[in-house]
Design an enzyme around this catalytic site. Structure first.
Site, short mmCIF file in Angstrom:
data_model
loop_
_atom_site.label_atom_id
_atom_site.label_comp_id
_atom_site.label_asym_id
_atom_site.label_seq_id
_atom_site.Cartn_x
_atom_site.Cartn_y
_atom_site.Cartn_z
NE ARG A 238 -4.24 -1.57 0.18
CZ ARG A 238 -4.29 -2.71 -0.51
NH1 ARG A 238 -3.28 -3.07 -1.28
NH2 ARG A 238 -5.35 -3.48 -0.43
CD GLU A 267 -3.08 3.01 -5.28
OE1 GLU A 267 -4.09 2.34 -5.51
OE2 GLU A 267 -2.03 2.52 -4.84
CG HIS A 286 -3.31 -1.12 -6.43
ND1 HIS A 286 -3.66 -0.43 -5.30
CD2 HIS A 286 -3.21 -2.43 -6.05
CE1 HIS A 286 -3.77 -1.26 -4.28
NE2 HIS A 286 -3.49 -2.48 -4.70
C1 GLV Z 1 -4.58 -5.52 -3.56
O1 GLV Z 1 -3.87 -4.59 -3.31
C2 GLV Z 1 -5.15 -6.35 -2.54
O2 GLV Z 1 -5.09 -6.00 -1.36
O3 GLV Z 1 -5.72 -7.39 -2.91
#
Ligand code: GLV
Ligand code: GLV
Length: 329
Positions: A238, A267, A286
Site C-alpha cells: 500500500r 491513487e 495497482h
Molecule cells: C490488492 O492490493 C489487494 O489487497 O488485494
C-alpha cells in the site's frame, strides 16, 4: 423482503448470477469510475451486504447508519479501507480475498523487481520511440538480479511466494516480519533479520506489509538513506507505507538506484506526479492481483462469502475472527 446486496462497481453479469437468483442485487453502473460517497452512503443504509473495492472507504457512518448490514466483502486481500473495529462492534462480517491471489501477486511483484533492475520498461519505450540506432556495450545496462540479496518486509503468504521465486534466481533471502517463520526459513533458506539490517544489506527491498497504524510511513527519509546506493525499492503493498516525498528525494539525490511501484499514497496518480518524471522509476496502476484467472477467483470468493453470511453460515475468508453467524429467523 429479499436481502439487498449492493456492489460498488460494475462487474461481469455472469459473476453475480448466483446472487441474483436469491437476492435483490444492484451494481454501481461504471466499470472504471468508483461509486460516489453519496450513493455509497445511501445504498449502504438499505443494504444487507456490500461488495466493495479497495478504493471505497468503508467508514463508521456506512457501518452504523442502516440497521441491516451483515457483511462487507472486499475484492482485495488488504482491508485497510474498512473500519474493521466498528464492523466488529456492529456485528458486521468483514471478508477479504486471501490465498486465491497469492501466486499472481507474487508474480507481478517479482516482475516489477525485474523490470526495475533490468530497465525493461525504459528499454521497451526506447525501441518504440525509434531511439535504437546501434548496439552498444553499455546500452541500457541495468543491475543483476541473480545472486543478489533480496530483503522482504512483510513475510505473509505473498512474501513467502516472492521468496520462492527468488530461490530460482539464486538470491540470498532476508526477511523481516512481526513473527519469525522457522519452517519457511528452512524450506527457502531465508534469514530473519532486524528491519535495520535488512535495509542496510539488501540489493532489493521488497515491501509487502499490510497498511496499519504501525506500518504507515515505515519507509521514511531515514530508512531510504540507510539503503545501499545501488538498492532498488519495490512496493506492492500500500502506498502510505512509504513517505513518497522521501522516496523521491532519495532517488533524485542518488541515495538509491531505482524503484518499482505498484501502489501510491493517493491513487490514482496522474501524469504530473513527481515520481513519474524519474527514468529509474517503474510505475504500475495497482495491478498486483490482476490476471483474468485471479480476478475471477476473487469475485467468486466475494460472492461465496456474501451468500454464506446471508444464509447464516461462516464465510470462507473472514477478517474479524470474533464475528459469529446470525441465527436464522
Ligand atoms: C490488492 O492490493 C489487494 O489487497 O488485494
Ligand atoms: C497478505 O499480505 C498476504 O501476504 O497474503
Amino acid at each position: 423482503m429479499k436481502p439487498y446486496i449492493y456492489i460498488t462497481r460494475k462487474l461481469p453479469e455472469a459473476m453475480i448470477e448466483a446472487m441474483q437468483q436469491k437476492y435483490e442485487v444492484k451494481m454501481w453502473e461504471h466499470e472504471d469510475i468508483p461509486v460516489s460517497k453519496e450513493v455509497l452512503y445511501a445504498e449502504a443504509k438499505k443494504a444487507d451486504a456490500l461488495f466493495t473495492m479497495l478504493s471505497d472507504q468503508i467508514d463508521e457512518q456506512i457501518l452504523t447508519d442502516g440497521n441491516r448490514l451483515k457483511v462487507v466483502a472486499n475484492l482485495a486481500v488488504g482491508f485497510d479501507n474498512i473500519d474493521v473495529k466498528t464492523a466488529s462492534i456492529e456485528g458486521v462480517a468483514v471478508c477479504n480475498t486471501p490465498d486465491v491471489l497469492t501466486d499472481t501477486t507474487a508474480d507481478l511483484t517479482f516482475g516489477l523487481l525485474m523490470a526495475a533492475a533490468r530497465r525493461i520498461v525504459e528499454a521497451a519505450e526506447y525501441v518504440k520511440e525509434g531511439k535504437w540506432k546501434s548496439w552498444s556495450p553499455m546500452l541500457l545496462a541495468g543491475h543483476d538480479i541473480h545472486h543478489k540479496t533480496i530483503g522482504i518486509v512483510g513475510m505473509g503468504k505473498i512474501g513467502e511466494t516472492v521468496a520462492k521465486r527468488a530461490t530460482g534466481f539464486d538470491m540470498e533471502i532476508l526477511y523481516h516480519n512481526r513473527t519469525k517463520k522457522p519452517e519457511m526459513e528452512q524450506q527457502l533458506g531465508a534469514k530473519y533479520v532486524s528491519f535495520e539490517e535488512l535495509v542496510e544489506k539488501s540489493d532489493f527491498i521488497v515491501c509487502l506489509t499490510p497498511l496499519t497504524p504501525e506500518t504507515k510511513n515505515l519507509f521514511s527519509r531515514e530508512v531510504f538513506s540507510g539503503m545501499k546506493q545501488s538498492a532498488i525499492f519495490i512496493n506492492a503493498s500500500r502506498g502510505p507505507v512509504i513517505d513518497e516525498q522521501a522516496l523521491f528525494d532519495a532517488l533524485t539525490a542518488g541515495e538509491i538506484a531505482g524503484a518499482g511501484l505498484d501502489v501510491f499514497e493517493r491513487e490514482p496518480i496522474n501524469r504530473d506526479h513527481p515520481l513519474l518524471s524519474l527514468p529509474n522509476v517503474v510505475a504500475l496502476p495497482h495491478i498486483g492481483s490482476s490476471s483474468v484467472e485471479t480476478r475471477t477467483a476473487m469475485m467468486k470468493l466475494c460472492v461465496e462469502n456474501i451468500m454464506a453470511v446471508l444464509e447464516g453460515n461462516m464465510p470462507k475468508t473472514l477478517v474479524n475472527k470474533d464475528w459469529k453467524p446470525f441465527v436464522k429467523a
